[in-house]
Motif scaffolding. Sequence first.
Motif, PDB file in Angstrom:
ATOM      1  N   ILE A 149     107.628 -17.100 -90.252  1.00 48.45           N
ATOM      2  CA  ILE A 149     107.650 -18.463 -89.722  1.00 48.45           C
ATOM      3  C   ILE A 149     106.958 -19.393 -90.711  1.00 48.45           C
ATOM      4  CG2 ILE A 149     105.531 -18.187 -88.376  1.00 48.45           C
ATOM      5  CD1 ILE A 149     107.116 -19.785 -86.135  1.00 48.45           C
ATOM      6  N   LYS A 150     107.537 -20.567 -90.880  1.00 49.57           N
ATOM      7  CA  LYS A 150     106.993 -21.558 -91.810  1.00 49.57           C
ATOM      8  C   LYS A 150     106.704 -22.846 -91.055  1.00 49.57           C
ATOM      9  CE  LYS A 150     108.104 -24.046 -96.067  1.00 49.57           C
ATOM     10  NZ  LYS A 150     109.115 -24.264 -97.108  1.00 49.57           N
ATOM     11  N   LYS A 151     105.499 -23.368 -91.233  1.00 51.77           N
ATOM     12  CA  LYS A 151     105.141 -24.668 -90.674  1.00 51.77           C
ATOM     13  C   LYS A 151     105.644 -25.733 -91.636  1.00 51.77           C
ATOM     14  CE  LYS A 151     101.033 -22.919 -88.343  1.00 51.77           C
ATOM     15  NZ  LYS A 151      99.571 -23.027 -88.188  1.00 51.77           N
ATOM     16  N   LEU A 152     106.506 -26.604 -91.147  1.00 51.26           N
ATOM     17  CA  LEU A 152     107.135 -27.601 -92.013  1.00 51.26           C
ATOM     18  C   LEU A 152     106.352 -28.904 -92.117  1.00 51.26           C
ATOM     19  CD1 LEU A 152     110.804 -27.086 -90.808  1.00 51.26           C
ATOM     20  CD2 LEU A 152     109.711 -26.140 -92.850  1.00 51.26           C
ATOM     21  N   THR A 153     105.458 -29.130 -91.186  1.00 53.11           N
ATOM     22  CA  THR A 153     104.709 -30.389 -91.202  1.00 53.11           C
ATOM     23  C   THR A 153     103.218 -30.084 -91.289  1.00 53.11           C
ATOM     24  OG1 THR A 153     104.802 -30.494 -88.785  1.00 53.11           O
ATOM     25  CG2 THR A 153     106.500 -31.693 -89.985  1.00 53.11           C
ATOM     26  N   SER A 154     102.536 -30.100 -90.199  1.00 49.04           N
ATOM     27  CA  SER A 154     101.084 -29.945 -90.174  1.00 49.04           C
ATOM     28  C   SER A 154     100.659 -28.476 -90.158  1.00 49.04           C
ATOM     29  CB  SER A 154     100.541 -30.643 -88.921  1.00 49.04           C
ATOM     30  OG  SER A 154      99.201 -30.289 -88.709  1.00 49.04           O
ATOM     31  N   PRO A 155      99.636 -28.135 -90.941  1.00 48.28           N
ATOM     32  CA  PRO A 155      99.102 -26.771 -90.896  1.00 48.28           C
ATOM     33  C   PRO A 155      98.499 -26.416 -89.530  1.00 48.28           C
ATOM     34  CG  PRO A 155      98.166 -28.004 -92.744  1.00 48.28           C
ATOM     35  CD  PRO A 155      98.977 -28.961 -91.943  1.00 48.28           C
ATOM     36  N   SER A 156      98.218 -27.433 -88.720  1.00 47.39           N
ATOM     37  CA  SER A 156      97.604 -27.180 -87.407  1.00 47.39           C
ATOM     38  C   SER A 156      98.638 -26.956 -86.297  1.00 47.39           C
ATOM     39  CB  SER A 156      96.672 -28.336 -87.027  1.00 47.39           C
ATOM     40  OG  SER A 156      97.428 -29.525 -86.871  1.00 47.39           O
ATOM     41  N   LEU A 157      99.930 -26.948 -86.654  1.00 43.10           N
ATOM     42  CA  LEU A 157     100.969 -26.701 -85.652  1.00 43.10           C
ATOM     43  C   LEU A 157     100.735 -25.372 -84.942  1.00 43.10           C
ATOM     44  CD1 LEU A 157     104.417 -27.576 -87.277  1.00 43.10           C
ATOM     45  CD2 LEU A 157     103.414 -28.586 -85.251  1.00 43.10           C
ATOM     46  N   ALA A 158     101.025 -25.366 -83.660  1.00 43.35           N
ATOM     47  CA  ALA A 158     100.914 -24.117 -82.893  1.00 43.35           C
ATOM     48  C   ALA A 158     102.137 -23.250 -83.164  1.00 43.35           C
ATOM     49  CB  ALA A 158     100.817 -24.437 -81.406  1.00 43.35           C
ATOM     50  N   LEU A 159     101.909 -21.972 -83.406  1.00 47.56           N
ATOM     51  CA  LEU A 159     103.006 -21.026 -83.530  1.00 47.56           C
ATOM     52  C   LEU A 159     103.519 -20.698 -82.131  1.00 47.56           C
ATOM     53  CD1 LEU A 159     101.635 -18.556 -86.234  1.00 47.56           C
ATOM     54  CD2 LEU A 159     103.178 -20.493 -86.539  1.00 47.56           C
ATOM     55  N   PRO A 160     104.766 -20.231 -82.023  1.00 45.17           N
ATOM     56  CA  PRO A 160     105.259 -19.821 -80.705  1.00 45.17           C
ATOM     57  C   PRO A 160     104.355 -18.729 -80.129  1.00 45.17           C
ATOM     58  CG  PRO A 160     107.051 -19.903 -82.296  1.00 45.17           C
ATOM     59  CD  PRO A 160     105.773 -20.074 -83.069  1.00 45.17           C
ATOM     60  N   THR A 161     104.136 -18.801 -78.825  1.00 51.64           N
ATOM     61  CA  THR A 161     103.289 -17.806 -78.167  1.00 51.64           C
ATOM     62  C   THR A 161     103.960 -17.313 -76.894  1.00 51.64           C
ATOM     63  OG1 THR A 161     102.097 -19.525 -76.967  1.00 51.64           O
ATOM     64  CG2 THR A 161     101.114 -18.771 -79.025  1.00 51.64           C
ATOM     65  N   TYR A 162     103.616 -16.103 -76.511  1.00 47.63           N
ATOM     66  CA  TYR A 162     104.083 -15.521 -75.253  1.00 47.63           C
ATOM     67  C   TYR A 162     103.030 -15.829 -74.199  1.00 47.63           C
ATOM     68  CZ  TYR A 162     107.554 -13.037 -78.015  1.00 47.63           C
ATOM     69  OH  TYR A 162     108.603 -12.734 -78.842  1.00 47.63           O
ATOM     70  N   ALA A 163     103.443 -16.418 -73.075  1.00 46.64           N
ATOM     71  CA  ALA A 163     102.500 -16.832 -72.029  1.00 46.64           C
ATOM     72  C   ALA A 163     101.814 -15.636 -71.388  1.00 46.64           C
ATOM     73  CB  ALA A 163     103.218 -17.668 -70.974  1.00 46.64           C
ATOM     74  N   THR A 164     102.527 -14.525 -71.251  1.00 46.73           N
ATOM     75  CA  THR A 164     101.941 -13.301 -70.694  1.00 46.73           C
ATOM     76  C   THR A 164     102.405 -12.122 -71.532  1.00 46.73           C
ATOM     77  OG1 THR A 164     103.770 -12.715 -69.197  1.00 46.73           O
ATOM     78  CG2 THR A 164     102.112 -14.285 -68.354  1.00 46.73           C
ATOM     79  N   ALA A 165     101.788 -10.976 -71.336  1.00 48.14           N
ATOM     80  CA  ALA A 165     102.157  -9.775 -72.084  1.00 48.14           C
ATOM     81  C   ALA A 165     103.583  -9.336 -71.778  1.00 48.14           C
ATOM     82  CB  ALA A 165     101.177  -8.651 -71.770  1.00 48.14           C
ATOM     83  N   SER A 166     104.110  -9.714 -70.628  1.00 46.89           N
ATOM     84  CA  SER A 166     105.465  -9.307 -70.241  1.00 46.89           C
ATOM     85  C   SER A 166     106.507 -10.413 -70.412  1.00 46.89           C
ATOM     86  CB  SER A 166     105.467  -8.839 -68.785  1.00 46.89           C
ATOM     87  OG  SER A 166     104.670  -7.686 -68.647  1.00 46.89           O
ATOM     88  N   SER A 167     106.124 -11.532 -70.996  1.00 40.06           N
ATOM     89  CA  SER A 167     107.080 -12.622 -71.211  1.00 40.06           C
ATOM     90  C   SER A 167     108.159 -12.200 -72.194  1.00 40.06           C
ATOM     91  CB  SER A 167     106.377 -13.861 -71.765  1.00 40.06           C
ATOM     92  OG  SER A 167     105.487 -14.403 -70.825  1.00 40.06           O
ATOM     93  N   ALA A 168     109.418 -12.500 -71.865  1.00 40.75           N
ATOM     94  CA  ALA A 168     110.530 -12.207 -72.769  1.00 40.75           C
ATOM     95  C   ALA A 168     110.659 -13.266 -73.847  1.00 40.75           C
ATOM     96  CB  ALA A 168     111.833 -12.104 -71.983  1.00 40.75           C
ATOM     97  N   GLY A 169     110.309 -14.509 -73.515  1.00 41.16           N
ATOM     98  CA  GLY A 169     110.453 -15.613 -74.445  1.00 41.16           C
ATOM     99  C   GLY A 169     109.128 -16.144 -74.938  1.00 41.16           C
ATOM    100  N   ALA A 170     109.096 -16.521 -76.208  1.00 42.64           N
ATOM    101  CA  ALA A 170     107.919 -17.165 -76.800  1.00 42.64           C
ATOM    102  C   ALA A 170     108.104 -18.672 -76.682  1.00 42.64           C
ATOM    103  CB  ALA A 170     107.772 -16.765 -78.268  1.00 42.64           C
ATOM    104  N   ASP A 171     107.094 -19.366 -76.216  1.00 43.54           N
ATOM    105  CA  ASP A 171     107.187 -20.808 -75.993  1.00 43.54           C
ATOM    106  C   ASP A 171     107.219 -21.578 -77.306  1.00 43.54           C
ATOM    107  OD1 ASP A 171     107.189 -20.709 -73.183  1.00 43.54           O
ATOM    108  OD2 ASP A 171     104.997 -20.608 -73.120  1.00 43.54           O
ATOM    109  N   LEU A 172     108.143 -22.536 -77.360  1.00 44.42           N
ATOM    110  CA  LEU A 172     108.238 -23.472 -78.481  1.00 44.42           C
ATOM    111  C   LEU A 172     107.648 -24.806 -78.041  1.00 44.42           C
ATOM    112  CD1 LEU A 172     111.902 -22.782 -79.637  1.00 44.42           C
ATOM    113  CD2 LEU A 172     109.814 -22.244 -80.906  1.00 44.42           C
ATOM    114  N   CYS A 173     106.910 -25.450 -78.935  1.00 47.24           N
ATOM    115  CA  CYS A 173     106.257 -26.722 -78.614  1.00 47.24           C
ATOM    116  C   CYS A 173     106.891 -27.874 -79.389  1.00 47.24           C
ATOM    117  CB  CYS A 173     104.772 -26.649 -78.961  1.00 47.24           C
ATOM    118  SG  CYS A 173     103.862 -25.443 -77.971  1.00 47.24           S
ATOM    119  N   ALA A 174     106.826 -29.049 -78.780  1.00 45.88           N
ATOM    120  CA  ALA A 174     107.303 -30.268 -79.425  1.00 45.88           C
ATOM    121  C   ALA A 174     106.381 -30.637 -80.569  1.00 45.88           C
ATOM    122  CB  ALA A 174     107.356 -31.404 -78.412  1.00 45.88           C
ATOM    123  N   ASN A 175     106.949 -31.142 -81.653  1.00 44.52           N
ATOM    124  CA  ASN A 175     106.184 -31.634 -82.792  1.00 44.52           C
ATOM    125  C   ASN A 175     106.614 -33.087 -83.013  1.00 44.52           C
ATOM    126  OD1 ASN A 175     104.536 -31.662 -85.143  1.00 44.52           O
ATOM    127  ND2 ASN A 175     106.349 -31.301 -86.378  1.00 44.52           N
TER     128      ASN A 175
END
Length: 150
Positions: free
Chosen positions: A9-35
Motif C-alpha cells: 500500500i502506498k500513501k499518495l498524499t499525507s504520511p499521516s493517512l490511516a491505512l485500511p483497518t479491520y474493525a474486529t478480528a472477524s471482519s471480512a472487510g477492511a475499512d477505507l477512509c475518506a481523504n
Amino acid sequence: MSDSIIVKIKKLTSPSLALPTYATASSAGADLCANLQEQLIVNPGENVKIPTGLAIELPSQEVVALVFARSGLASRHGMGLTNGVGVIDSDYRGEIQVLMHNSGSEPVIINSGDRIAQMVFMPVFHALFEEVAELQETVRGSGGFGSTGV
C-alpha cells in the motif's frame, strides 16, 4: 483468520493517512477512509467520487480487491456505492476512489478520516468459455427473479 496475503500500500498524499483497518478480528472487510481537503456534503440523489489517498499492489493476478458499502452508512443515511461493488484489478496502481450515491432524503456530511467503504480480497478465476448446444437440466431451470419464493 488463518489465511493472509500481503498487499502493498502506498500513501499518495499525507504520511499521516490511516491505512485500511479491520474493525474486529472477524471482519471480512477492511475499512477505507475518506481523504478530503475539506468537508464534503452529499445531497440527496447526488453521486460523488471520494478519494482515499491510497494505492495498492495486489500480490498476483489471482487476487481482486472488492469495495463494498458500509452497512451503517447505508442503513442510517442511505449512502451506498454508485456502481454496487467497486473492482480493483491486480494491474491497477492508481488511487482508490469510492463512488458513492446518497439515496436518502437528507444531505450527508463526509469528513476526512470518515470510514466510507470496506475492501475485501477475493480469489479470481478466469473462465474458459465452451459453447454448447444444450445446458444440463436442473429442477429450477430458467426460473429467476423470485421463482424460488420469498
